[in-house]
Design an enzyme around this catalytic site. Structure first.
Site, PDB file in Angstrom:
ATOM      1  N   ASP A 111     -38.399 -41.204 -35.836  1.00 57.76           N
ATOM      2  CA  ASP A 111     -37.731 -41.085 -37.137  1.00 57.76           C
ATOM      3  C   ASP A 111     -36.269 -41.529 -37.084  1.00 57.76           C
ATOM      4  O   ASP A 111     -35.762 -42.145 -38.036  1.00 57.76           O
ATOM      5  CB  ASP A 111     -37.836 -39.665 -37.699  1.00 57.76           C
ATOM      6  CG  ASP A 111     -37.526 -38.576 -36.685  1.00 57.76           C
ATOM      7  OD1 ASP A 111     -37.139 -38.916 -35.541  1.00 57.76           O
ATOM      8  OD2 ASP A 111     -37.665 -37.392 -37.020  1.00 57.76           O
ATOM      9  N   ASN A 146     -25.804 -31.564 -31.223  1.00 55.50           N
ATOM     10  CA  ASN A 146     -26.406 -32.887 -31.165  1.00 55.50           C
ATOM     11  C   ASN A 146     -25.476 -33.891 -31.827  1.00 55.50           C
ATOM     12  O   ASN A 146     -24.865 -33.590 -32.832  1.00 55.50           O
ATOM     13  CB  ASN A 146     -27.747 -32.905 -31.906  1.00 55.50           C
ATOM     14  CG  ASN A 146     -28.851 -32.181 -31.166  1.00 55.50           C
ATOM     15  OD1 ASN A 146     -28.980 -32.326 -29.968  1.00 55.50           O
ATOM     16  ND2 ASN A 146     -29.640 -31.390 -31.895  1.00 55.50           N
ATOM     17  N   LYS A 206       0.833  -1.202   0.000  1.00 58.86           N
ATOM     18  CA  LYS A 206       0.000   0.000   0.000  1.00 58.86           C
ATOM     19  C   LYS A 206       0.873   1.258   0.000  1.00 58.86           C
ATOM     20  O   LYS A 206       0.556   2.249  -0.671  1.00 58.86           O
ATOM     21  CB  LYS A 206      -0.908  -0.004   1.228  1.00 58.86           C
ATOM     22  CG  LYS A 206      -1.744   1.259   1.378  1.00 58.86           C
ATOM     23  CD  LYS A 206      -2.682   1.190   2.575  1.00 58.86           C
ATOM     24  CE  LYS A 206      -3.498   2.472   2.694  1.00 58.86           C
ATOM     25  NZ  LYS A 206      -4.501   2.401   3.779  1.00 58.86           N
ATOM     26  N   ARG A 235       0.996 -18.101 -28.735  1.00 59.23           N
ATOM     27  CA  ARG A 235       1.262 -17.370 -29.975  1.00 59.23           C
ATOM     28  C   ARG A 235       0.084 -16.476 -30.337  1.00 59.23           C
ATOM     29  O   ARG A 235       0.249 -15.348 -30.759  1.00 59.23           O
ATOM     30  CB  ARG A 235       1.552 -18.360 -31.113  1.00 59.23           C
ATOM     31  CG  ARG A 235       2.817 -19.168 -30.923  1.00 59.23           C
ATOM     32  CD  ARG A 235       3.278 -19.806 -32.231  1.00 59.23           C
ATOM     33  NE  ARG A 235       2.288 -20.655 -32.849  1.00 59.23           N
ATOM     34  CZ  ARG A 235       2.121 -21.954 -32.574  1.00 59.23           C
ATOM     35  NH1 ARG A 235       2.884 -22.521 -31.653  1.00 59.23           N
ATOM     36  NH2 ARG A 235       1.211 -22.676 -33.199  1.00 59.23           N
ATOM     37  N   TYR A 236      -1.106 -17.013 -30.167  1.00 59.75           N
ATOM     38  CA  TYR A 236      -2.345 -16.254 -30.341  1.00 59.75           C
ATOM     39  C   TYR A 236      -3.494 -17.126 -29.861  1.00 59.75           C
ATOM     40  O   TYR A 236      -3.289 -18.248 -29.390  1.00 59.75           O
ATOM     41  CB  TYR A 236      -2.549 -15.825 -31.800  1.00 59.75           C
ATOM     42  CG  TYR A 236      -2.379 -16.913 -32.837  1.00 59.75           C
ATOM     43  CD1 TYR A 236      -3.399 -17.825 -33.106  1.00 59.75           C
ATOM     44  CD2 TYR A 236      -1.201 -17.019 -33.578  1.00 59.75           C
ATOM     45  CE1 TYR A 236      -3.253 -18.819 -34.060  1.00 59.75           C
ATOM     46  CE2 TYR A 236      -1.044 -18.004 -34.537  1.00 59.75           C
ATOM     47  CZ  TYR A 236      -2.072 -18.899 -34.777  1.00 59.75           C
ATOM     48  OH  TYR A 236      -1.927 -19.878 -35.717  1.00 59.75           O
ATOM     49  N   PHE A 238     -32.433 -38.031 -25.739  1.00 58.70           N
ATOM     50  CA  PHE A 238     -33.538 -38.891 -26.171  1.00 58.70           C
ATOM     51  C   PHE A 238     -34.024 -38.554 -27.582  1.00 58.70           C
ATOM     52  O   PHE A 238     -33.709 -37.489 -28.129  1.00 58.70           O
ATOM     53  CB  PHE A 238     -34.703 -38.851 -25.180  1.00 58.70           C
ATOM     54  CG  PHE A 238     -35.357 -37.491 -25.004  1.00 58.70           C
ATOM     55  CD1 PHE A 238     -35.999 -36.852 -26.058  1.00 58.70           C
ATOM     56  CD2 PHE A 238     -35.369 -36.875 -23.761  1.00 58.70           C
ATOM     57  CE1 PHE A 238     -36.622 -35.622 -25.888  1.00 58.70           C
ATOM     58  CE2 PHE A 238     -35.983 -35.643 -23.578  1.00 58.70           C
ATOM     59  CZ  PHE A 238     -36.612 -35.021 -24.649  1.00 58.70           C
ATOM     60  N   HIS A 296     -10.804 -30.754 -33.931  1.00 59.67           N
ATOM     61  CA  HIS A 296     -11.740 -29.744 -33.413  1.00 59.67           C
ATOM     62  C   HIS A 296     -12.553 -30.283 -32.238  1.00 59.67           C
ATOM     63  O   HIS A 296     -13.775 -30.139 -32.184  1.00 59.67           O
ATOM     64  CB  HIS A 296     -12.646 -29.222 -34.524  1.00 59.67           C
ATOM     65  CG  HIS A 296     -11.899 -28.576 -35.649  1.00 59.67           C
ATOM     66  ND1 HIS A 296     -11.175 -27.421 -35.478  1.00 59.67           N
ATOM     67  CD2 HIS A 296     -11.747 -28.943 -36.939  1.00 59.67           C
ATOM     68  CE1 HIS A 296     -10.607 -27.087 -36.630  1.00 59.67           C
ATOM     69  NE2 HIS A 296     -10.933 -27.993 -37.530  1.00 59.67           N
ATOM     70  N   ARG A 324     -31.141 -33.795 -34.287  1.00 54.13           N
ATOM     71  CA  ARG A 324     -30.614 -35.152 -34.141  1.00 54.13           C
ATOM     72  C   ARG A 324     -30.724 -35.921 -35.456  1.00 54.13           C
ATOM     73  O   ARG A 324     -29.879 -36.751 -35.776  1.00 54.13           O
ATOM     74  CB  ARG A 324     -31.360 -35.874 -33.015  1.00 54.13           C
ATOM     75  CG  ARG A 324     -30.563 -37.007 -32.366  1.00 54.13           C
ATOM     76  CD  ARG A 324     -31.063 -37.277 -30.976  1.00 54.13           C
ATOM     77  NE  ARG A 324     -30.981 -36.075 -30.156  1.00 54.13           N
ATOM     78  CZ  ARG A 324     -29.851 -35.609 -29.621  1.00 54.13           C
ATOM     79  NH1 ARG A 324     -28.734 -36.282 -29.787  1.00 54.13           N
ATOM     80  NH2 ARG A 324     -29.854 -34.513 -28.907  1.00 54.13           N
ATOM     81  N   GLU A 366      -0.641 -32.938 -35.637  1.00 54.92           N
ATOM     82  CA  GLU A 366      -0.117 -31.849 -34.808  1.00 54.92           C
ATOM     83  C   GLU A 366       0.506 -32.361 -33.513  1.00 54.92           C
ATOM     84  O   GLU A 366       1.587 -31.928 -33.115  1.00 54.92           O
ATOM     85  CB  GLU A 366      -1.256 -30.876 -34.461  1.00 54.92           C
ATOM     86  CG  GLU A 366      -1.776 -30.079 -35.645  1.00 54.92           C
ATOM     87  CD  GLU A 366      -1.014 -28.784 -35.856  1.00 54.92           C
ATOM     88  OE1 GLU A 366      -0.112 -28.493 -35.064  1.00 54.92           O
ATOM     89  OE2 GLU A 366      -1.331 -28.086 -36.830  1.00 54.92           O
TER      90      GLU A 366
END
Length: 510
Positions: free
Chosen positions: A464, A411, A140, A215-216, A459, A272, A431, A324
């Protein structure tokens, strides 16, 4: 106005004395009066250097087993007085308070004591009171007082002290004050977080001392930083510096492979943050080749991870792929030699380290915190809801697919067969889209989905998905269940001899 100040007096009270000797000797050479307490006082005397005991200033001994030593107006007055303030100068004379120009402190090792598994009483005794107060007071008053707040600052202080011939600049003092408040705030956060393990107040305190400039960030125009002890978790054998995106992929790879710890040789390839290939086999080479077969296109530039040692045969295969990062708990030395042939390829040995049990991310004008998804679907979780019962082999594949699904962006739909990832649909807005994307990928890489299984992270609101999967050859399905229309999917499976199991556990990954 000259803001350079000579140091004429110093108070030293430290836990860690490594690197302290050259500072004490430099101060003595510059005729600095040194005040000290306890073990530090003894250390200085043993160097043959004069030292004044704090109790000789305060006329009050250490009490309560050393808990109270420096907490006295004559000490804090000497640190906090403003030398250009007439009232302060007058009171210093009135109460015979000695000026203290320099304070050197190293706090009790609270975090190390907690990490050692010590008893609560030992941990409580390592909560520093006097030291933290000295740090705050000196910081301080940085205009007049120099603070050296930790053993890490011994060397930097000594450097500019000797360069300035026993003096400090205002810039020096302000820099050390900034570091001092970093030390004190981190220390207090560690103490609070220790207590908050029991009481779990909805308060977030994060303090990381180990920061690295990357680096970024995700893109070259963004700054990036990593805060953590990377070297504790990995031994970096070879390659360029890891980027922001590399670290995200490495994190995803480690969390995914933790699901397969102790299993037969398992190899995964990620791109990714999602697995584009994964297989469990009898040898690591076979596991790698079948993981690569899952999506050899996406594998280009990916992050590779194994749950066991990478041998020469596996390394020779990996070396044909541009990737990589390669991660494994161990390597044959010749395997490392082979992988090092690509100069930029990052090779990491993964060490056993306990990972955080919470996830943290910024959100809007605040922060979201949650428990980590530490539930791994197992046979005990499975509830067969169809007439057809999955075979033993299908159950193994269903659980295999579920582990991958848990670590894939929602999804998501995952197909697996014979403990090999056949394809996945990732990060789709529906989905059905995820399912169709997975079928398209499997077809493009010539996978026969007949007899394969399907995993879903949530779920099915309509039948479908099971209908489309059935027509693609899928024979068994794993999903959490919980839709008000579950019966529609169950009925379709019953009518078409498909097996379906519910886990009761959703694994969204946003």
């Amino acid at each position: 106005m000259n803001t350079t100040k000579k140091i004429a007096s110093a108070l030293i009270s430290v836990f860690d004395k490594n690197g302290l000797e050259p500072i004490v000797k430099a101060l003595h050479q510059n005729n600095v009066t040194i005040y000290s307490t306890g073990g530090t006082e003894t250390f200085i005397k043993d160097l043959g250097i004069p030292v004044v005991a704090v109790e000789d200033i305060t006329a009050f001994p250490e009490i309560l087993g050393g808990r109270v030593k420096t907490l006295h107006p004559k000490i804090f007055g000497g640190i906090l007085n403003r030398q250009d303030h007439a009232g302060d100068v007058e009171q210093m004379k009135e109460f015979n308070i000695p000026q203290i120009d320099l304070v050197i402190v190293d706090l009790y090792p609270f975090e190390k004591t907690v990490a050692s598994g010590a008893s609560e009483q030992d941990i409580i005794e390592k909560i520093d009171i006097g030291g933290i107060s000295l740090i705050r007071a000196a910081a301080k008053n940085f205009k007049d007082t120099v603070i050296v707040p930790s053993v890490e600052q011994y060397a930097p202080f000594l450097n500019f002290y000797t360069e300035n011939n026993g003096a400090t600049t205002l810039e020096n003092r302000k820099l050390l004050a900034s570091r001092a408040f970093n030390v004190s705030s981190h220390y207090d956060s560690a103490i609070f977080n220790y207590f908050n393990q029991v009481f779990e107040e909805p308060v977030l305190k994060i303090s990381e001392q180990n920061g690295n400039v990357l680096r970024y960030g995700e893109n070259p125009h963004q700054k990036g930083f990593f805060y953590g002890d990377f070297d504790k978790m990995f031994t970096k054998v070879h390659g360029k510096e890891l980027s922001y995106n590399n670290l995200l992929d490495v994190d995803a790879a480690v969390n995914l492979m933790n699901e397969f710890k102790g299993d037969n040789p398992t190899f995964a390839i990620l791109k990714h943050n999602n697995a584009c290939g994964l297989a469990t086999r009898n040898t690591m080479k076979e596991a790698y080749l079948d993981a690569l077969a899952g999506d050899p296109t996406s594998a280009f530039g990916g992050v590779l991870i194994a749950n066991g040692k990478i041998d020469v045969a596996t390394a020779n295969e990996i070396n044909q792929l541009f990737c990589e990062v390669v991660i494994a708990p161990a390597y044959d030395q010749e395997a490392i030699d082979i992988l090092e042939e690509k100069k930029n390829r990052i090779i990491l040995i993964q060490n056993e380290v306990e990972l955080p049990q919470t996830t943290v991310r910024t959100c809007l004008n605040g922060v979201l915190v949650q428990d980590k998804d530490n539930v791994t679907d197992s046979k005990e979780h499975l509830k067969t809801v169809t007439t057809a019962v999955p075979t033993a082999e299908e159950i193994e594949d269903l659980l295999f697919a579920s582990k991958i699904c848990k670590h894939t962006k929602s999804n998501t739909i995952v197909f697996a067969k014979n403990k090999q990832l056949c394809a996945s649909g990732t990060g789709q807005t529906s989905r059905v889209d995820a399912l169709r994307h997975a079928i398209e990928k499997a077809t493009s890489f010539e996978f026969d989905l007949t007899g394969a299984v399907m995993a879903s992270d949530a779920f099915f609101p309509f039948p479908d998905c099971v209908e489309i999967a059935n027509k693609a050859g899928i024979t068994a399905v794993i999903q959490p269940g919980g839709s008000i229309k579950d019966e529609l999917s169950i009925n379709y499976c019953n009518d078409n001899n498909m097996a379906m199991v519910f886990t009761g556990i959703r694994h969204f990954k946003h």
